[in-house]
Design a protein around this motif. Structure first.
Motif, PDB file in Angstrom:
ATOM      1  N   LEU A 190       0.827  -1.202   0.000  1.00  0.00           N
ATOM      2  CA  LEU A 190       0.000   0.000   0.000  1.00  0.00           C
ATOM      3  C   LEU A 190       0.867   1.259   0.000  1.00  0.00           C
ATOM      4  O   LEU A 190       0.570   2.229  -0.702  1.00  0.00           O
ATOM      5  N   GLY A 191       1.950   1.230   0.763  1.00  0.00           N
ATOM      6  CA  GLY A 191       2.868   2.364   0.792  1.00  0.00           C
ATOM      7  C   GLY A 191       3.504   2.636  -0.552  1.00  0.00           C
ATOM      8  O   GLY A 191       3.725   3.791  -0.928  1.00  0.00           O
ATOM      9  N   ALA A 192       3.816   1.574  -1.296  1.00  0.00           N
ATOM     10  CA  ALA A 192       4.402   1.742  -2.624  1.00  0.00           C
ATOM     11  C   ALA A 192       3.431   2.432  -3.576  1.00  0.00           C
ATOM     12  O   ALA A 192       3.815   3.324  -4.331  1.00  0.00           O
ATOM     13  N   VAL A 193       2.190   2.019  -3.533  1.00  0.00           N
ATOM     14  CA  VAL A 193       1.180   2.625  -4.411  1.00  0.00           C
ATOM     15  C   VAL A 193       0.950   4.088  -4.024  1.00  0.00           C
ATOM     16  O   VAL A 193       0.888   4.967  -4.891  1.00  0.00           O
ATOM     17  N   ILE A 194       0.851   4.354  -2.729  1.00  0.00           N
ATOM     18  CA  ILE A 194       0.657   5.732  -2.271  1.00  0.00           C
ATOM     19  C   ILE A 194       1.864   6.589  -2.624  1.00  0.00           C
ATOM     20  O   ILE A 194       1.721   7.730  -3.069  1.00  0.00           O
ATOM     21  N   PHE A 195       3.076   6.053  -2.439  1.00  0.00           N
ATOM     22  CA  PHE A 195       4.293   6.783  -2.788  1.00  0.00           C
ATOM     23  C   PHE A 195       4.324   7.118  -4.272  1.00  0.00           C
ATOM     24  O   PHE A 195       4.606   8.251  -4.663  1.00  0.00           O
ATOM     25  N   TYR A 196       4.016   6.141  -5.119  1.00  0.00           N
ATOM     26  CA  TYR A 196       4.042   6.364  -6.565  1.00  0.00           C
ATOM     27  C   TYR A 196       3.034   7.439  -6.971  1.00  0.00           C
ATOM     28  O   TYR A 196       3.360   8.360  -7.719  1.00  0.00           O
ATOM     29  N   LEU A 197       1.819   7.310  -6.483  1.00  0.00           N
ATOM     30  CA  LEU A 197       0.775   8.266  -6.859  1.00  0.00           C
ATOM     31  C   LEU A 197       1.056   9.661  -6.315  1.00  0.00           C
ATOM     32  O   LEU A 197       0.896  10.655  -7.034  1.00  0.00           O
ATOM     33  N   SER A 198       1.473   9.753  -5.050  1.00  0.00           N
ATOM     34  CA  SER A 198       1.707  11.078  -4.476  1.00  0.00           C
ATOM     35  C   SER A 198       2.892  11.779  -5.129  1.00  0.00           C
ATOM     36  O   SER A 198       2.834  12.978  -5.397  1.00  0.00           O
ATOM     37  N   TRP A 199       3.966  11.053  -5.406  1.00  0.00           N
ATOM     38  CA  TRP A 199       5.127  11.657  -6.060  1.00  0.00           C
ATOM     39  C   TRP A 199       4.771  12.109  -7.476  1.00  0.00           C
ATOM     40  O   TRP A 199       5.139  13.202  -7.903  1.00  0.00           O
ATOM     41  N   SER A 200       4.040  11.266  -8.185  1.00  0.00           N
ATOM     42  CA  SER A 200       3.678  11.604  -9.566  1.00  0.00           C
ATOM     43  C   SER A 200       2.739  12.798  -9.626  1.00  0.00           C
ATOM     44  O   SER A 200       2.875  13.653 -10.509  1.00  0.00           O
ATOM     45  N   ILE A 201       1.803  12.882  -8.713  1.00  0.00           N
ATOM     46  CA  ILE A 201       0.875  14.012  -8.700  1.00  0.00           C
ATOM     47  C   ILE A 201       1.599  15.280  -8.269  1.00  0.00           C
ATOM     48  O   ILE A 201       1.408  16.351  -8.852  1.00  0.00           O
ATOM     49  N   ALA A 202       2.461  15.170  -7.260  1.00  0.00           N
ATOM     50  CA  ALA A 202       3.145  16.348  -6.726  1.00  0.00           C
ATOM     51  C   ALA A 202       4.103  16.954  -7.743  1.00  0.00           C
ATOM     52  O   ALA A 202       4.201  18.180  -7.860  1.00  0.00           O
TER      53      ALA A 202
END
Length: 67
Positions: A18-30
């Motif tokens: 779950l952390g990997a998915v959140i990290f990927y999405l948050s970094w990409s959006i930011a």
């Protein structure tokens, strides 16, 4: 509720996945960068460890229930 190694391993693996998915999405959006090789390398390692940990906890639970 008794915590054994398989439950803890499964939970930590799920958190890592779950952390990997959140990290990927948050970094990409930011940063607006969906094609960063560094982002892929971190995300893939976390996803693989998460999936392999979940798989290992299920295999170990099956082995314990058989014996």
């Amino acid at each position: 509720m008794k915590l054994d190694g398989n439950k803890v391993l499964g939970f930590l693996s799920f958190v890592m996945l779950l952390g990997a998915v959140i990290f990927y999405l948050s970094w990409s959006i930011a940063y607006g960068d969906w094609n960063d090789i560094g982002l892929y390398s971190i995300s893939i390692i976390l996803i693989l460890f998460g999936v392999l940990g979940i798989w290992l906890s299920k295999v170990r639970a099956k082995d314990i229930s058989i014996s």
